[in-house]
Scaffold this motif. Sequence first.
Motif, PDB file in Angstrom:
ATOM      1  N   LYS A  83       0.867  -1.188   0.000  1.00 58.28           N
ATOM      2  CA  LYS A  83       0.000   0.000   0.000  1.00 58.28           C
ATOM      3  C   LYS A  83       0.893   1.224   0.000  1.00 58.28           C
ATOM      4  CE  LYS A  83      -3.620   0.267   2.735  1.00 58.28           C
ATOM      5  NZ  LYS A  83      -4.510   0.147   3.906  1.00 58.28           N
ATOM      6  N   GLU A 120       5.386  -2.275   1.957  1.00 56.86           N
ATOM      7  CA  GLU A 120       4.879  -3.597   2.316  1.00 56.86           C
ATOM      8  C   GLU A 120       4.121  -3.497   3.635  1.00 56.86           C
ATOM      9  OE1 GLU A 120       6.617  -7.879   3.817  1.00 56.86           O
ATOM     10  OE2 GLU A 120       7.813  -6.763   2.372  1.00 56.86           O
ATOM     11  N   VAL A 121       2.879  -4.004   3.657  1.00 61.02           N
ATOM     12  CA  VAL A 121       2.077  -3.986   4.880  1.00 61.02           C
ATOM     13  C   VAL A 121       1.756  -5.381   5.384  1.00 61.02           C
ATOM     14  CG1 VAL A 121       1.086  -1.710   4.450  1.00 61.02           C
ATOM     15  CG2 VAL A 121      -0.109  -3.738   3.633  1.00 61.02           C
ATOM     16  N   GLY A 122       2.073  -6.401   4.581  1.00 60.36           N
ATOM     17  CA  GLY A 122       1.824  -7.765   5.019  1.00 60.36           C
ATOM     18  C   GLY A 122       2.495  -8.760   4.100  1.00 60.36           C
ATOM     19  N   GLN A 132       2.775 -13.230   3.477  1.00 62.76           N
ATOM     20  CA  GLN A 132       2.314 -14.581   3.808  1.00 62.76           C
ATOM     21  C   GLN A 132       2.966 -15.551   2.832  1.00 62.76           C
ATOM     22  OE1 GLN A 132      -0.012 -15.556   6.267  1.00 62.76           O
ATOM     23  NE2 GLN A 132       0.611 -17.615   5.672  1.00 62.76           N
ATOM     24  N   TRP A 180      -7.292 -12.876   4.413  1.00 62.24           N
ATOM     25  CA  TRP A 180      -6.017 -12.309   4.835  1.00 62.24           C
ATOM     26  C   TRP A 180      -5.832 -10.912   4.229  1.00 62.24           C
ATOM     27  CZ3 TRP A 180      -1.520 -11.257   1.867  1.00 62.24           C
ATOM     28  CH2 TRP A 180      -0.394 -10.916   2.625  1.00 62.24           C
ATOM     29  N   LEU A 195      -5.837  -6.855   6.045  1.00 62.28           N
ATOM     30  CA  LEU A 195      -4.698  -5.920   6.010  1.00 62.28           C
ATOM     31  C   LEU A 195      -5.023  -4.627   5.267  1.00 62.28           C
ATOM     32  CD1 LEU A 195      -1.817  -8.412   5.230  1.00 62.28           C
ATOM     33  CD2 LEU A 195      -2.266  -7.264   7.404  1.00 62.28           C
TER      34      LEU A 195
END
Length: 144
Positions: free
Chosen positions: A119, A123-125, A127, A139, A143
């Motif tokens: 975003k 990087e905000v997440g 997996q 998921w 986020l």
Amino acid sequence: MSESKIVICPACASANRVPVEKLGAGGTCGRCHAALFQAAPLTLTAANFDAHAGRGDLPLLVDFWAEWCGPCRQMAPAFAAAARELEPRMRLGKLDTEAESAIAARYAIRSIPTMILVKGGREVGRQSGAMPASAIVGWARGLA
């Protein structure tokens, strides 16, 4: 005045300003007239990655994968199904780590498949591992 989002064209990587209330209507690129949303993951390359990850207002969910990876091939239909559910509020793209090793290195990809949600260029997440479509959607929405 209504709120708008910058949506990057999947065909030419041009920025398009779209009113939020019209995101669901699809729309076409003002430059090349391609559909802004295809309900499918787009192919990310060195030529278009930074535009989608940094210039657009939509969160970008990236599937880092490789052709030789069995779990990546297994997860591909689930990722495509997630795109149909998450667009137009989020852009989904697939990046081949073999073809685009510099971008994979920039994000320190050590195992595949790995999904990263970006975003505003950050990087905000992250997996790793194959997931079913419902898990990908849950998921990502958690986020975004």
